[in-house]
Design a protein around this motif. Structure first.
Motif, PDB file in Angstrom:
ATOM      1  N   LEU A 175       0.731  -1.291  -0.079  1.00 17.75           N
ATOM      2  CA  LEU A 175       0.074   0.029   0.208  1.00 17.75           C
ATOM      3  C   LEU A 175       0.884   1.222   0.148  1.00 17.75           C
ATOM      4  CD1 LEU A 175      -3.138   0.489   0.424  1.00 17.75           C
ATOM      5  CD2 LEU A 175      -2.346   1.502   2.790  1.00 17.75           C
ATOM      6  N   THR A 179      -1.174   7.814  -0.445  1.00 14.83           N
ATOM      7  CA  THR A 179      -2.609   7.760  -1.053  1.00 14.83           C
ATOM      8  C   THR A 179      -3.374   6.923  -0.670  1.00 14.83           C
ATOM      9  OG1 THR A 179      -1.600   6.074  -2.729  1.00 14.83           O
ATOM     10  CG2 THR A 179      -1.046   8.365  -3.224  1.00 14.83           C
ATOM     11  N   ALA A 181      -3.518   3.732  -1.135  1.00 15.21           N
ATOM     12  CA  ALA A 181      -4.285   2.914  -2.412  1.00 15.21           C
ATOM     13  C   ALA A 181      -3.188   1.739  -2.775  1.00 15.21           C
ATOM     14  CB  ALA A 181      -4.492   3.751  -3.535  1.00 15.21           C
ATOM     15  N   TRP A 182      -3.500   0.597  -3.187  1.00 21.01           N
ATOM     16  CA  TRP A 182      -2.724  -0.424  -3.781  1.00 21.01           C
ATOM     17  C   TRP A 182      -1.665   0.072  -4.596  1.00 21.01           C
ATOM     18  CZ3 TRP A 182      -2.737  -3.913  -0.405  1.00 21.01           C
ATOM     19  CH2 TRP A 182      -4.005  -4.569  -0.136  1.00 21.01           C
ATOM     20  N   ARG A 199     -10.975  -5.097  -2.039  1.00 23.27           N
ATOM     21  CA  ARG A 199     -11.456  -3.721  -2.162  1.00 23.27           C
ATOM     22  C   ARG A 199     -11.143  -3.158  -0.563  1.00 23.27           C
ATOM     23  NH1 ARG A 199     -16.075  -0.848  -0.656  1.00 23.27           N
ATOM     24  NH2 ARG A 199     -17.411  -2.643  -0.162  1.00 23.27           N
TER      25      ARG A 199
END
Length: 475
Positions: A175, A179, A181-182, A199
């Motif tokens: 991660l 951000t 995010a992945w 998700r």
């Protein structure tokens, strides 16, 4: 009145607690989970046992509470992974526990990328975290199904959804910390291209519904890593507040606010929680052996149970020092190859001195983490909040206050982790509820003030660090 079933699925057991809107416990049930310790540093759990412990503990707690529940919350181990079939939900491998060291070879291969990993994730390239275990599992066990942390699998079995919360994801090395995010580059670095990743969800998000714990379907929310859940419960909601959980290991986390600090001293940074109110971060340091060191003492016959610590431990270790690195040293050393040691023993040394030395060795590691946290925060900690089973030892808590030079406030409940998850689930059910109101106030059950002078604490620290360094140099 909102009633929440909060489940804490941990390394050595699963705890389920039913709490009312004020956070008062209506019923508690616990189920033991037995990890398998293998040659070569392997630590595994039976996924069927994990799931059964969640269902059994949860159903027992709901029955004992005698009232319907409005939501289910789940706190998880954070870095334990397994492969499973997303069509059937059936596990394809054992669960590879956060303590497992078999992925060290993966980390060694990526050593040239350690700086990138640290900068992008806030973590250290170490097999403690999820991605190296995922890569190792794919190489050594199976290429079938999906490979995820245990929370994703448990939530799928409860709801059919495929999700993980951002605190758990922030412990993966996959991660981007800024951000949230992945990160495709990191995913490729660990050879996990093409993997289906869950998700990402917030901790105050309703992720699905379940009928696993009684008639009718209820929302599932309050997903969070166990240590961050305890941070929430203990009210560490502002920058500079810190807690340490004394469980299988000892885990110290300090809130850094909306800033994702990159540690200068070898600590790690993660998402503390994500709610509609924002995404604060925390810096943390890990001590791999705390209660596990006490179980080791019990196995040797030095004590019969952890409840004997205060009666057996000497008032003074008489010069004996212990570096209780029975599963290696984590922050700030990150030396999985480190081993435990006793120094300063003579013919007059008795079991009482060794027990005392082990407790001081645990406290010394936590105190070192406190010092490094203060460096990263740019200001010293003023207090340390503490929870977990070992807070019952007055000897350990006093040693902690003495060596860290901080008052230690003991959390009045043995259930900080599920109570933190429950607070987040209440926020999911009532979006207008603020986190401070969801958590509520608490008063320490005991406060331990430092008794040692700063000079005495520093002299001990110097000797203890020398013993730890000597052990590392001999490896």
């Amino acid at each position: 009145m909102t009633t929440v079933l909060a489940i804490d699925q941990g390394t050595s057991g699963t705890k389920a607690i039913v709490v009312d809107a004020d956070g008062a416990a209506l019923a508690i049930a616990e189920e033991t989970v037995r990890p398998r310790y293998l040659d070569g540093g392997g630590v595994e759990q039976d996924p069927a046992e994990l799931l059964d412990s969640v269902l059994t503990a949860g159903r027992r707690a709901v029955r004992a509470a005698g009232r319907p529940i409005d939501a289910v919350a789940l706190a998880n181990q954070g870095e334990t992974v397994l492969a499973w079939d997303p069509r059937t939900g059936e596990p394809l491998t054992p669960a590879i526990v956060w303590q497992d060291r078999r992925a060290e070879s993966v980390c060694a291969e990526l050593a040239d990328h350690a700086e990138l990993v640290a900068r992008r994730t806030g973590l250290v390239l170490d097999s403690y975290f999820s991605a190296p275990k995922m890569a190792w599992l794919r190489r050594e066990l199976t290429g079938e199904g999906v490979v995820t942390t245990t929370d994703t699998w448990l939530v799928h079995r409860l709801t059919g959804e495929f999700v993980t919360d951002v605190t758990t994801a922030s412990r993966s090395l996959l991660l981007d910390l800024d951000t949230v995010a992945w990160d495709d580059e990191l995913i490729g670095l660990f050879g996990l291209d093409g993997e289906r990743l869950p998700r990402l969800v917030a901790s105050d998000e309703i992720v699905g519904t379940t009928d696993a714990f009684g008639p009718g379907r209820v929302p599932v929310a309050g997903l969070i890593v166990d240590q961050q859940a305890a941070l929430v419960a203990e009210g560490c909601l502002t920058p500079g507040t810190a807690k340490c959980t004394f469980g299988t290991g000892a885990f110290l986390l300090a809130n850094t606010g909306e800033t994702a600090v990159r540690s200068r001293g070898g600590l790690t940074t993660s998402v503390a929680w994500r709610t509609a109110g924002g995404t604060p971060y925390c810096v943390d340091g890990q001590v791999y052996t705390a209660a596990s060191a006490i179980r080791w003492l019990t196995g040797l016959g030095f004590i019969d149970a952890a409840s004997d610590l205060d009666t057996v431990a000497a008032a003074d270790a008489d010069g004996v020092l212990c570096v209780p690195a029975l599963a290696g040293l984590a922050a700030p050393w990150w030396r999985p190859d480190a081993t435990a040691s006793f120094t300063g023993m003579t013919l007059s040394t008795g079991r009482e001195h060794l027990v005392r030395a082990v407790l001081e060795g645990i406290a010394a590691q936590v105190a070192e983490v406190c010092r490094l946290v203060a460096d990263d925060l740019g200001a010293p900690l003023t207090r340390l909040r503490a929870d977990g089973g070992l807070t019952n030892s007055r000897t350990l808590m006093q040693a902690q206050a003495d060596l860290a030079g901080l008052p230690v406030d003991v959390y009045p409940s043995g259930h900080a982790t599920p109570l933190g998850a429950a607070a987040l689930a209440r926020m999911a059910l009532d979006p207008g509820l603020g986190l401070a109101d969801a958590v509520g106030d608490w008063t320490p059950s005991r406060v331990f003030e430092p008794r040692w002078s700063a000079d005495r604490a520093e002299e001990f620290r110097t000797r203890w660090l020398r013993a730890a360094q000597l052990g590392l140099e001999e490896r």
